[in-house]
Design a protein around this motif. Structure first.
Motif, PDB file in Angstrom:
ATOM      1  N   ASN A 249       0.808  -1.223   0.000  1.00  0.00           N
ATOM      2  CA  ASN A 249       0.000   0.000   0.000  1.00  0.00           C
ATOM      3  C   ASN A 249       0.842   1.276   0.000  1.00  0.00           C
ATOM      4  O   ASN A 249       0.289   2.370  -0.047  1.00  0.00           O
ATOM      5  N   ALA A 250       2.151   1.129   0.073  1.00  0.00           N
ATOM      6  CA  ALA A 250       3.052   2.289   0.055  1.00  0.00           C
ATOM      7  C   ALA A 250       3.493   2.513  -1.384  1.00  0.00           C
ATOM      8  O   ALA A 250       4.433   1.886  -1.872  1.00  0.00           O
ATOM      9  N   ILE A 251       2.807   3.415  -2.075  1.00  0.00           N
ATOM     10  CA  ILE A 251       3.007   3.594  -3.518  1.00  0.00           C
ATOM     11  C   ILE A 251       3.956   4.760  -3.784  1.00  0.00           C
ATOM     12  O   ILE A 251       3.759   5.875  -3.282  1.00  0.00           O
ATOM     13  N   LEU A 252       4.968   4.474  -4.588  1.00  0.00           N
ATOM     14  CA  LEU A 252       5.961   5.468  -4.983  1.00  0.00           C
ATOM     15  C   LEU A 252       5.991   5.535  -6.505  1.00  0.00           C
ATOM     16  O   LEU A 252       5.902   4.511  -7.183  1.00  0.00           O
ATOM     17  N   TYR A 253       6.125   6.738  -7.041  1.00  0.00           N
ATOM     18  CA  TYR A 253       6.196   6.928  -8.488  1.00  0.00           C
ATOM     19  C   TYR A 253       7.617   7.337  -8.874  1.00  0.00           C
ATOM     20  O   TYR A 253       8.177   8.271  -8.318  1.00  0.00           O
ATOM     21  N   ASP A 254       8.157   6.617  -9.839  1.00  0.00           N
ATOM     22  CA  ASP A 254       9.553   6.744 -10.245  1.00  0.00           C
ATOM     23  C   ASP A 254       9.601   7.135 -11.720  1.00  0.00           C
ATOM     24  O   ASP A 254       8.799   6.637 -12.520  1.00  0.00           O
ATOM     25  N   GLU A 255      10.513   8.009 -12.095  1.00  0.00           N
ATOM     26  CA  GLU A 255      10.638   8.391 -13.504  1.00  0.00           C
ATOM     27  C   GLU A 255      11.481   7.382 -14.272  1.00  0.00           C
ATOM     28  O   GLU A 255      12.551   6.979 -13.817  1.00  0.00           O
ATOM     29  N   GLN A 256      11.000   6.990 -15.460  1.00  0.00           N
ATOM     30  CA  GLN A 256      11.723   6.030 -16.298  1.00  0.00           C
ATOM     31  C   GLN A 256      12.321   6.733 -17.521  1.00  0.00           C
ATOM     32  O   GLN A 256      11.740   7.672 -18.058  1.00  0.00           O
ATOM     33  N   PRO A 257      13.484   6.262 -17.983  1.00  0.00           N
ATOM     34  CA  PRO A 257      14.075   6.830 -19.204  1.00  0.00           C
ATOM     35  C   PRO A 257      13.140   6.646 -20.393  1.00  0.00           C
ATOM     36  O   PRO A 257      12.353   5.694 -20.453  1.00  0.00           O
ATOM     37  N   THR A 258      13.256   7.539 -21.354  1.00  0.00           N
ATOM     38  CA  THR A 258      12.419   7.458 -22.550  1.00  0.00           C
ATOM     39  C   THR A 258      13.238   7.339 -23.832  1.00  0.00           C
ATOM     40  O   THR A 258      12.672   7.182 -24.913  1.00  0.00           O
ATOM     41  N   THR A 259      14.557   7.427 -23.748  1.00  0.00           N
ATOM     42  CA  THR A 259      15.404   7.232 -24.922  1.00  0.00           C
ATOM     43  C   THR A 259      16.216   5.956 -24.743  1.00  0.00           C
ATOM     44  O   THR A 259      16.575   5.590 -23.615  1.00  0.00           O
ATOM     45  N   PHE A 260      16.508   5.299 -25.850  1.00  0.00           N
ATOM     46  CA  PHE A 260      17.250   4.049 -25.742  1.00  0.00           C
ATOM     47  C   PHE A 260      18.678   4.307 -25.267  1.00  0.00           C
ATOM     48  O   PHE A 260      19.256   3.466 -24.562  1.00  0.00           O
ATOM     49  N   ALA A 261      19.240   5.466 -25.615  1.00  0.00           N
ATOM     50  CA  ALA A 261      20.600   5.781 -25.170  1.00  0.00           C
ATOM     51  C   ALA A 261      20.671   5.872 -23.646  1.00  0.00           C
ATOM     52  O   ALA A 261      21.565   5.300 -23.014  1.00  0.00           O
ATOM     53  N   ALA A 262      19.705   6.576 -23.031  1.00  0.00           N
ATOM     54  CA  ALA A 262      19.687   6.687 -21.570  1.00  0.00           C
ATOM     55  C   ALA A 262      19.390   5.334 -20.935  1.00  0.00           C
ATOM     56  O   ALA A 262      19.987   4.966 -19.916  1.00  0.00           O
ATOM     57  N   SER A 263      18.477   4.586 -21.542  1.00  0.00           N
ATOM     58  CA  SER A 263      18.149   3.267 -21.027  1.00  0.00           C
ATOM     59  C   SER A 263      19.349   2.330 -21.116  1.00  0.00           C
ATOM     60  O   SER A 263      19.614   1.541 -20.200  1.00  0.00           O
ATOM     61  N   TRP A 264      20.078   2.411 -22.215  1.00  0.00           N
ATOM     62  CA  TRP A 264      21.288   1.591 -22.387  1.00  0.00           C
ATOM     63  C   TRP A 264      22.285   1.895 -21.279  1.00  0.00           C
ATOM     64  O   TRP A 264      22.811   0.985 -20.643  1.00  0.00           O
ATOM     65  N   ARG A 265      22.538   3.175 -21.012  1.00  0.00           N
ATOM     66  CA  ARG A 265      23.509   3.543 -19.973  1.00  0.00           C
ATOM     67  C   ARG A 265      23.065   3.025 -18.607  1.00  0.00           C
ATOM     68  O   ARG A 265      23.881   2.521 -17.830  1.00  0.00           O
ATOM     69  N   GLN A 266      21.792   3.176 -18.318  1.00  0.00           N
ATOM     70  CA  GLN A 266      21.298   2.749 -17.010  1.00  0.00           C
ATOM     71  C   GLN A 266      21.344   1.236 -16.856  1.00  0.00           C
ATOM     72  O   GLN A 266      21.830   0.708 -15.853  1.00  0.00           O
ATOM     73  N   ARG A 267      20.858   0.537 -17.850  1.00  0.00           N
ATOM     74  CA  ARG A 267      20.763  -0.915 -17.721  1.00  0.00           C
ATOM     75  C   ARG A 267      22.114  -1.610 -17.867  1.00  0.00           C
ATOM     76  O   ARG A 267      22.299  -2.694 -17.313  1.00  0.00           O
ATOM     77  N   ILE A 268      23.042  -0.999 -18.570  1.00  0.00           N
ATOM     78  CA  ILE A 268      24.370  -1.595 -18.624  1.00  0.00           C
ATOM     79  C   ILE A 268      25.046  -1.477 -17.261  1.00  0.00           C
ATOM     80  O   ILE A 268      25.792  -2.358 -16.828  1.00  0.00           O
ATOM     81  N   ARG A 269      24.738  -0.368 -16.536  1.00  0.00           N
ATOM     82  CA  ARG A 269      25.247  -0.237 -15.167  1.00  0.00           C
ATOM     83  C   ARG A 269      24.593  -1.260 -14.257  1.00  0.00           C
ATOM     84  O   ARG A 269      25.261  -1.894 -13.434  1.00  0.00           O
ATOM     85  N   TRP A 270      23.286  -1.439 -14.405  1.00  0.00           N
ATOM     86  CA  TRP A 270      22.604  -2.448 -13.598  1.00  0.00           C
ATOM     87  C   TRP A 270      23.172  -3.839 -13.865  1.00  0.00           C
ATOM     88  O   TRP A 270      23.424  -4.612 -12.928  1.00  0.00           O
ATOM     89  N   PRO A 392      21.940  -7.997 -25.550  1.00  0.00           N
ATOM     90  CA  PRO A 392      23.170  -7.284 -25.915  1.00  0.00           C
ATOM     91  C   PRO A 392      23.722  -6.426 -24.789  1.00  0.00           C
ATOM     92  O   PRO A 392      24.948  -6.286 -24.651  1.00  0.00           O
ATOM     93  N   ILE A 393      22.833  -5.863 -23.975  1.00  0.00           N
ATOM     94  CA  ILE A 393      23.286  -5.050 -22.849  1.00  0.00           C
ATOM     95  C   ILE A 393      24.109  -5.903 -21.887  1.00  0.00           C
ATOM     96  O   ILE A 393      25.186  -5.489 -21.419  1.00  0.00           O
ATOM     97  N   SER A 394      23.631  -7.104 -21.597  1.00  0.00           N
ATOM     98  CA  SER A 394      24.335  -7.984 -20.672  1.00  0.00           C
ATOM     99  C   SER A 394      25.685  -8.420 -21.228  1.00  0.00           C
ATOM    100  O   SER A 394      26.667  -8.524 -20.489  1.00  0.00           O
ATOM    101  N   ILE A 395      25.735  -8.673 -22.530  1.00  0.00           N
ATOM    102  CA  ILE A 395      26.994  -9.088 -23.150  1.00  0.00           C
ATOM    103  C   ILE A 395      28.014  -7.961 -23.059  1.00  0.00           C
ATOM    104  O   ILE A 395      29.170  -8.166 -22.654  1.00  0.00           O
ATOM    105  N   VAL A 396      27.601  -6.760 -23.420  1.00  0.00           N
ATOM    106  CA  VAL A 396      28.517  -5.614 -23.381  1.00  0.00           C
ATOM    107  C   VAL A 396      28.956  -5.335 -21.949  1.00  0.00           C
ATOM    108  O   VAL A 396      30.131  -5.053 -21.682  1.00  0.00           O
TER     109      VAL A 396
END
Length: 421
Positions: A249-270, A392-396
């Motif tokens: 019941n503790a709801i939090l709203y988080d902003e997600q990337p909208t470009t593949f370049a930003a998503s690539w950087r974030q998920r490659i770090r993850w 591909p993100i995981s491989i890189v």
């Protein structure tokens, strides 16, 4: 060789079905078992920790959503560390009502270092024991007005670490933000909620969690500094016997990337961070499986286990087939055909599987997905593609040097704006 190749897919299918069978149990529990409701006997005193780097556009809205909580305002103090900022983040946070510290350190870069600095500043000027627990948020977050009150109910029941329901500010922006959003909703409903119901440990996912002060003091502050400090913290706590709770019941709203370049950087770090945690803690998790409460260690081991092993196996198969082609064209061509056929079947099965998971999540959490019906349905078809991009993100990530880099946040909304959609 022919017998092995003809039956390899079936063998692998059976093996992975056994390993991941418990996840099906999670889904069934998430669908059909009613979550336990908690009541609080005491309103506890909390500190809020926010690490922010160049977040002047969004941080004031987060602070406002904390100050607007249906919880005694005098029991919540907000602390912000403006970490290596080159904009007006510190000024924006002060104007909004937070206690702000500024940190400038280019040698120790990352959220973990910033949190540790902030905790030591609080202990020096306010004393950590003033607070019974600390919330951790990212600057782009927004809180439902009942977030702290709901977390307090579960915290009061005795949990030392809690995580909340991670929703998205901008799930309907495009296929990338919706991919993130659906995955986090799936994680909330069919992983953490099920774990909570079954009495095993949940895991902290990035932001929106609560830690009892005694845990932080035992750790000497925030001691986790790998690229995914949240997963490192979770695994370290589970290894030492902690059971992390979840508050639906503790709801939090988080902003997600909208470009593949930003998503690539974030998920490659993850991805790199998951590898780091796996290689640093994997042996301890394996050892913990055979101790009391070992299922939580098994669950975290499976969470971390590099799925890239399948990709590397496929690459090894391609190299093997190429080598055989050079030696014996007939055998090599047959092997290449067999591998290609198996990969094609795997791709189809994977797409169908993720589509079904996305559809199940969308149906179960329909009212929590704040976008149009058309988009809810449309993004079911792109969800498997988003998930497939992890390959591909995981491989890189495995073979690259990855450092922490900030992801710009530009979605300026209030909770009412999200819930109105």
């Amino acid at each position: 060789m022919e017998f092995i190749m003809d039956n390899l897919g079936a063998v692998l299918g059976i093996l992975f079905s056994i390993i991941y069978f418990y996840q099906l149990v999670y889904i069934l529990v998430g669908l059909f078992q009613k979550p336990v409701e908690f009541q609080a006997g005491t309103n506890h005193r909390y500190g809020v920790l926010i690490s922010a780097r160049n977040e002047e556009n969004v941080i004031a809205n987060l602070i406002e959503s904390i100050q607007s909580q249906k919880y005694p305002r005098e029991l919540v103090d907000i602390f912000v560390v403006a970490d290596n900022c080159t904009d007006a983040t510190a000024e924006a946070a002060r104007r909004a009502g937070a206690i702000v510290y500024e940190r400038f350190d280019q040698s120790l870069v990352g959220k973990g270092y910033a949190l540790n600095y902030l905790l030591h500043q609080i202990d020096r000027e306010y004393i950590l024991d003033t607070y019974e627990g600390f919330f951790v948020f990212d600057a782009d977050n927004l809180l439902d007005e009942n977030f702290i009150a709901e977390m307090n109910k579960v915290f009061d029941s005795g949990y030392d670490i809690l995580t909340g329901y991670r929703n998205s500010k901008n799930i309907g922006d495009n296929w990338i933000s919706s991919g993130y959003g659906l995955w986090f909703l799936r994680e909330a409903r069919f992983v953490n909620q099920a774990r909570m119901q079954l009495g095993t440990s949940c895991h902290v996912s990035g932001t929106g969690f609560l830690v009892r002060t005694t845990v932080l003091k035992e750790n000497g502050g925030w001691k986790h500094h790998l690229l995914t400090e949240d997963i490192e913290f979770t695994v370290d706590q589970v290894i030492h016997g902690a059971c992390i709770g979840y508050c639906k019941n503790a709801i939090l709203y988080d902003e997600q990337p909208t470009t593949f370049a930003a998503s690539w950087r974030q998920r490659i770090r993850w991805s790199k961070g998951f590898y780091q945690v796996f290689f640093h803690y994997g042996k301890q998790l394996l050892a913990g499986i055979f101790k009391p409460g070992g299922f939580a260690c098994y669950d975290m081991f499976i969470l971390l286990f590099p799925g890239i092993a399948m990709s590397l196996g496929g690459a090894a198969g391609a190299v093997l087939s190429l080598g055989l082609m050079l030696l014996d064209q007939g055998v090599g061509m047959w092997l290449l055909h067999s591998i290609s056929q198996m990969l094609l079947i795997t791709c189809i099965d994977t797409y169908v599987g993720f589509f079904a998971l996305g559809a199940l999540t969308t149906a179960a959490e329909w009212k929590q997905i704040h976008c149009s019906t058309r988009k809810k349905i449309l993004y079911l078809f792109t969800f498997p593609i988003f998930m497939a991009s992890y390959v591909p993100i995981s491989i890189v990530a495995m073979f690259s040097k990855v450092t922490w880099k900030p992801i710009p946040h530009t979605v300026v909304k209030k909770v009412a704006d999200i819930q109105r959609i």
